[in-house]
Design an enzyme around this catalytic site. Structure first.
Site, PDB file in Angstrom:
ATOM      1  N   CYS A 132      45.723-101.927 -34.172  1.00 54.98           N
ATOM      2  CA  CYS A 132      46.784-100.984 -34.540  1.00 54.98           C
ATOM      3  C   CYS A 132      48.143-101.536 -34.116  1.00 54.98           C
ATOM      4  O   CYS A 132      49.098-101.563 -34.897  1.00 54.98           O
ATOM      5  CB  CYS A 132      46.500 -99.631 -33.897  1.00 54.98           C
ATOM      6  SG  CYS A 132      47.625 -98.326 -34.390  1.00 54.98           S
ATOM      7  N   CYS A 133      48.229-102.016 -32.862  1.00 54.70           N
ATOM      8  CA  CYS A 133      49.493-102.605 -32.386  1.00 54.70           C
ATOM      9  C   CYS A 133      49.861-103.848 -33.192  1.00 54.70           C
ATOM     10  O   CYS A 133      51.036-104.091 -33.463  1.00 54.70           O
ATOM     11  CB  CYS A 133      49.382-102.990 -30.908  1.00 54.70           C
ATOM     12  SG  CYS A 133      49.712-101.648 -29.761  1.00 54.70           S
ATOM     13  N   CYS A 215      54.212 -95.144 -28.369  1.00 55.75           N
ATOM     14  CA  CYS A 215      53.778 -94.187 -29.396  1.00 55.75           C
ATOM     15  C   CYS A 215      53.108 -92.985 -28.720  1.00 55.75           C
ATOM     16  O   CYS A 215      52.415 -93.150 -27.706  1.00 55.75           O
ATOM     17  CB  CYS A 215      52.760 -94.846 -30.316  1.00 55.75           C
ATOM     18  SG  CYS A 215      53.384 -96.283 -31.185  1.00 55.75           S
ATOM     19  N   CYS A 218      49.371 -92.932 -27.540  1.00 53.63           N
ATOM     20  CA  CYS A 218      48.975 -93.891 -26.504  1.00 53.63           C
ATOM     21  C   CYS A 218      49.829 -93.770 -25.242  1.00 53.63           C
ATOM     22  O   CYS A 218      49.865 -94.702 -24.432  1.00 53.63           O
ATOM     23  CB  CYS A 218      49.079 -95.313 -27.051  1.00 53.63           C
ATOM     24  SG  CYS A 218      48.057 -95.582 -28.501  1.00 53.63           S
ATOM     25  N   CYS A 241      51.422-104.022 -25.561  1.00 51.29           N
ATOM     26  CA  CYS A 241      51.239-103.876 -27.005  1.00 51.29           C
ATOM     27  C   CYS A 241      51.124-105.220 -27.709  1.00 51.29           C
ATOM     28  O   CYS A 241      50.742-105.285 -28.867  1.00 51.29           O
ATOM     29  CB  CYS A 241      52.340-103.034 -27.621  1.00 51.29           C
ATOM     30  SG  CYS A 241      53.963-103.399 -27.052  1.00 51.29           S
TER      31      CYS A 241
HETATM   32 FE1  SF4 Z   1      49.004 -97.955 -32.496  1.00 48.64          FE
HETATM   33 FE2  SF4 Z   1      49.061 -96.983 -30.011  1.00 48.64          FE
HETATM   34 FE3  SF4 Z   1      49.896 -99.491 -30.531  1.00 48.64          FE
HETATM   35 FE4  SF4 Z   1      51.333 -97.383 -31.327  1.00 48.64          FE
HETATM   36  S1  SF4 Z   1      50.906 -98.019 -29.210  1.00 48.64           S
HETATM   37  S2  SF4 Z   1      50.890 -99.186 -32.517  1.00 48.64           S
HETATM   38  S3  SF4 Z   1      49.676 -95.938 -31.885  1.00 48.64           S
HETATM   39  S4  SF4 Z   1      47.785 -98.654 -30.716  1.00 48.64           S
END
Ligand code: SF4
Length: 249
Positions: A132-133, A215, A218, A241
């Site tokens: 996701c990151c 975010c 998280c 991240c």
């Molecule tokens: Fe995704 Fe969490 Fe990374 Fe944001 S901090 S990009 S929601 S995994």
């Protein structure tokens, strides 16, 4: 990108003689300078249009926005909009934009949240936060940095063990450009003093036990005595991240 070639002597030397040692030497010379002077040095060396500030609207970053505005308002400021920020984060962005006549660049991921959910399933951050990151932060970062020769970040040695060796100027091998960390040696107290002294807008979540804000899925509040970054990806082994470490490929 290859190592930078600039007109200026210090970086030319580094470029010509390569290696971390040259950067280390410059970093040692600069480490006691005020962050504003470090930024000024970087802007003079690299050029205002070739260096950019990465802003996630945390307290270090709002201080840096103020400092950059004082050095050269031509320096771009970018932020990675994952579309998953707290409303308070967007609020401080708007307050900063109102106060500082700077170029704030919004950088977005290739996939919308809906597209990401369709391709990878709902709430990917719960199952695979690295992926996701990578999609929502690291790839967009790589894209924006490809247009610059240097970037400025709010990393400080005090923030975590993984950042304890941060220098005020480094070669960023992951993204292939110069990295300036003007606050590397500043303490939390020094940053907050600067913010209060200059009445800089900041994210009000900081007043609610959110020392480090990413975010919303998280990030959680930290408890008394916890590490300031304990609220990031709590309950997992993830601590970064990937903007400043290994998710860069
Ligand atoms: Fe995704 Fe969490 Fe990374 Fe944001 S901090 S990009 S929601 S995994």
């Amino acid at each position: 990108m290859s190592r930078p070639s600039t007109e200026q002597a210090v970086l030319q030397d580094i470029s010509a003689n390569t290696t971390e040692e040259q950067f280390k030497q410059v970093a040692d010379e600069l480490k006691h300078a005020h962050p504003i002077d470090i930024i000024r040095w970087g802007v003079e060396q690299i050029g205002a249009s070739a260096i950019t500030l990465a802003c996630s609207f945390g307290y270090e970053d709002v201080a840096l926005v103020d400092m950059v505005s004082k050095v050269d308002p031509e320096v771009d400021i970018f932020y990675l909009d994952t579309n998953l920020h707290f409303s308070e984060t967007y609020e401080v962005r708007d307050r900063l934009r109102k106060r500082y006549p700077l170029n704030f660049i919004r950088v977005t991921p290739a996939l919308t949240l809906e597209e990401q959910a369709a391709e990878y399933g709902d709430e990917l951050w719960k199952r695979d936060p690295d992926q996701c990151c990578r999609m929502r932060k690291v790839e967009p970062l790589k894209q924006i940095l490809s247009g610059y020769q240097g970037w400025i970040t709010g990393i400080r040695r005090e923030q975590s063990i993984t950042r304890a060796h941060t220098e005020v100027v480094e070669w960023d091998a992951g993204f292939g450009l110069i990295k300036l960390n003007p606050l590397a040696f500043w303490t939390t107290e020094q940053v907050w003093s600067y913010i209060h002294e200059h009445n800089i807008p900041y994210n009000r979540l900081h007043d609610q036990n959110y020392p480090s804000i990413g975010c919303f899925p998280c990030t959680r509040q930290v408890k008394p005595g916890e590490d300031p970054r304990a609220g990031r990806w709590a309950g997992s082994t993830k601590t970064e991240c990937g903007l400043h470490n290994s998710l860069v490929k």
